[in-house]
Design an enzyme around this catalytic site. Structure first.
Site: not given
Length: 132
Positions: A42-44, A53, A55, A86, A89
């Site tokens: 995941n990359i915020e 996310c 996935e 989520c 995804c």
């Protein structure tokens, strides 16, 4: 590759997470038909809605490299129960993976839930719904 090995790949993928805000690392690993593995984390973003996310990172990475032969997906986070994907995804999985693709949801305690893409999103809206 068995599911435990794919889970280990997802655990390793967590290390690539960029999570300066939540500190919630998630890793995903895709098993491809030829036995290779594609990882994602995941990359915020400060604007949370732009966060990607694990996935989707893994799936978009695979597709951007012309790889569309996903056999199984593993997703792992440090959660009490196996981490659920989520809604976004789930929709992307329904679009990019066969309905019977195995999905292994896990946590760092070793709990694993096995499910399929179609079970994650029953009645998914797909490209077939757009055709007359």
């Amino acid at each position: 590759m068995d599911r435990q090995m794919l889970i280990k790949e997802a655990i390793q993928a967590r290390e690539g997470a960029y999570v300066p805000y939540s500190r919630f690392q998630v890793g995903a690993a895709l098993l491809m038909k030829d036995g290779s593995v594609i990882r994602g984390a995941n990359i915020e973003n400060a604007s949370y809605g732009l966060t990607n996310c694990a996935e989707r990172t893994a799936l978009f990475k695979a597709y951007s490299e012309g790889r569309r032969d996903v056999v199984a997906i593993a997703v792992v986070a440090d959660t009490k129960r196996p981490v659920p994907p989520c809604g976004a995804c789930r929709q992307v999985m329904a679009e990019l993976c066969p309905a019977d693709t195995k999905v292994y949801l896990g946590n760092l305690q070793g709990d694993i839930q096995e499910i399929t893409v179609s079970e994650l999103l029953p009645g998914a809206f797909t490209a077939e719904d757009m055709n007359d």
